[in-house]
Write an enzyme that holds these catalytic residues in place. Structure first.
Site, mmCIF file in Angstrom:
data_model
loop_
_atom_site.group_PDB
_atom_site.id
_atom_site.type_symbol
_atom_site.label_atom_id
_atom_site.label_comp_id
_atom_site.label_asym_id
_atom_site.label_seq_id
_atom_site.Cartn_x
_atom_site.Cartn_y
_atom_site.Cartn_z
ATOM 1 N N THR A 192 -25.456 -30.186 -12.252
ATOM 2 C CA THR A 192 -25.270 -30.333 -10.801
ATOM 3 C C THR A 192 -26.413 -29.706 -10.010
ATOM 4 O O THR A 192 -26.722 -30.161 -8.908
ATOM 5 C CB THR A 192 -23.917 -29.750 -10.332
ATOM 6 O OG1 THR A 192 -23.912 -28.333 -10.451
ATOM 7 C CG2 THR A 192 -22.763 -30.352 -11.118
ATOM 8 N N LEU A 239 -25.399 -31.332 -5.189
ATOM 9 C CA LEU A 239 -24.143 -32.027 -4.869
ATOM 10 C C LEU A 239 -23.256 -32.015 -6.112
ATOM 11 O O LEU A 239 -23.160 -32.989 -6.845
ATOM 12 C CB LEU A 239 -24.455 -33.434 -4.386
ATOM 13 C CG LEU A 239 -23.468 -34.040 -3.379
ATOM 14 C CD1 LEU A 239 -23.127 -33.065 -2.261
ATOM 15 C CD2 LEU A 239 -24.044 -35.302 -2.787
ATOM 16 N N HIS A 240 -22.588 -30.879 -6.323
ATOM 17 C CA HIS A 240 -21.865 -30.624 -7.568
ATOM 18 C C HIS A 240 -20.782 -31.669 -7.860
ATOM 19 O O HIS A 240 -20.831 -32.382 -8.870
ATOM 20 C CB HIS A 240 -21.197 -29.241 -7.510
ATOM 21 C CG HIS A 240 -22.092 -28.120 -7.149
ATOM 22 N ND1 HIS A 240 -22.981 -27.552 -8.044
ATOM 23 C CD2 HIS A 240 -22.237 -27.433 -5.986
ATOM 24 C CE1 HIS A 240 -23.629 -26.567 -7.447
ATOM 25 N NE2 HIS A 240 -23.203 -26.477 -6.207
ATOM 26 N N ASP A 241 -19.776 -31.721 -6.993
ATOM 27 C CA ASP A 241 -18.546 -32.449 -7.314
ATOM 28 C C ASP A 241 -18.720 -33.959 -7.477
ATOM 29 O O ASP A 241 -18.068 -34.563 -8.342
ATOM 30 C CB ASP A 241 -17.466 -32.140 -6.280
ATOM 31 C CG ASP A 241 -17.062 -30.669 -6.291
ATOM 32 O OD1 ASP A 241 -17.331 -29.998 -7.308
ATOM 33 O OD2 ASP A 241 -16.492 -30.194 -5.304
ATOM 34 N N CYS A 243 -20.843 -35.475 -8.991
ATOM 35 C CA CYS A 243 -21.312 -35.789 -10.352
ATOM 36 C C CYS A 243 -20.163 -36.282 -11.229
ATOM 37 O O CYS A 243 -20.370 -37.120 -12.111
ATOM 38 C CB CYS A 243 -21.973 -34.569 -10.991
ATOM 39 S SG CYS A 243 -23.602 -34.175 -10.329
#
Length: 311
Positions: A192, A239-241, A243
């Site tokens: 991420t 933009l972690h989530d 992914c």
């Protein structure tokens, strides 16, 4: 046929964008959304789910509020990252509908029971709700196709030197998920932190020109401010989530490895650390698909393409 998914989240800027991406994608059938405490308090994360679904005109999706604190610990929130509301930045609509009159676990269990095929659980916050579901409904494990989580890291943490925030909030819950025997897919910081949205990407989203793409750009404007701190060494905002959703849509954008993962719940310095047996040193059989790299440009292109859905 669209893949049925349950989304458990704690919005949060990147959770909100994961919701936007999922609901713009006909390949996915979002059966329900549950909220967890994490990025903000449980009341605020629930409200943010309702606000996002109101914005997206998807008030048909059942929503329920989950656990108000971790299994065995006091709650930690990330208000320094996500602001007072949890979604600071844009002017979001007030909710026009109410959550279901049940708990997150009850809604998850009902959704699994009623589905004709196994459901993929996507969890982008602490794993508390998912762990409670697994512990209270062993008879439904076979109805879960996989659990895709945003959490953990093979390397450096972002909340402590060893731990990523979502896992650190409730390490006992995360350990239950990883050791459940259900296939787990882990989008940790290793991937991420490479899924960064640069300023020019945000402007590309803004230029799409529909109300949702504009809100996404404004969310990113706010989210970028926290990540400008030189300590991170970032060009943009990770933009972690999203992914998790992007992997379901285009797994070819990601490099993954199959490894055993455990969660440290006792360590003096390492509580919440995801211990990834990269070199097969434990003899444990792999229990997770671990994302390690991403085609950043492909990821940005996917987001831009799906934002056009809201024209």
């Amino acid at each position: 046929m669209a893949l049925p998914i349950l989304l458990d989240c704690d919005p949060g800027h990147d959770d909100a964008i994961a919701i936007v991406l999922a609901l713009a994608s006909p390949e996915l059938d979002v059966k329900a959304i549950t909220s967890s405490a994490g990025n903000q308090t449980p009341e605020k994360t629930l409200r943010n789910v309702l606000r996002m679904l109101t914005l997206l005109n998807r008030t048909d999706i059942p929503v329920a509020s989950g656990a108000v604190k971790p299994l065995m610990r006091n709650l930690i929130i990330a208000d320094n990252v996500h602001g007072e509301s949890g979604l600071d930045g844009p002017a979001l609509p007030e909710p026009t509908f109410a959550p279901q009159n049940c708990t997150a676990v009850e809604l998850m269990a009902k959704t699994l029971r009623e589905s004709e095929e196994p459901v993929t659980i996507v969890s982008t916050g602490p794993q508390t709700n998912v762990a409670l579901l697994l512990n209270s409904h062993p008879e439904l494990h076979s109805k879960i196709a996989r659990i895709v989580i945003m959490g953990g890291a093979m390397g450096l943490g972002n909340w402590t030197p060893a731990a990523e925030f979502n896992i650190y909030v409730d390490p006992e819950a995360a350990e239950i998920v990883f050791q459940s025997g259900i296939p787990v897919v882990m989008a940790g910081l290793d991937v991420t932190h490479k899924a960064q949205i640069h300023v020019e990407d945000t402007e590309r989203f803004r230029a799409i020109g529909n109300p949702v793409s504009t809100i996404v750009a404004e969310l990113l404007d706010f989210f970028l401010e926290y990540h400008k701190d030189e300590k991170w060494g970032f060009v943009g905002a990770p933009l972690h989530d999203p992914c998790t959703i992007a992997w379901l849509l285009k797994p070819e954008l990601f490099t993954t490895v199959e490894r055993w993962v455990g969660v440290e719940t006792q360590g003096k310095y390492t509580q919440g650390m995801t211990v990834v047996d990269y070199y097969y040193l434990t003899g444990n059989k792999p229990n997770a698909t671990v994302m390690v790299d991403v085609d950043r440009q492909g990821f940005v292109d996917l987001l831009a393409d799906r934002l056009k859905f809201y024209a």
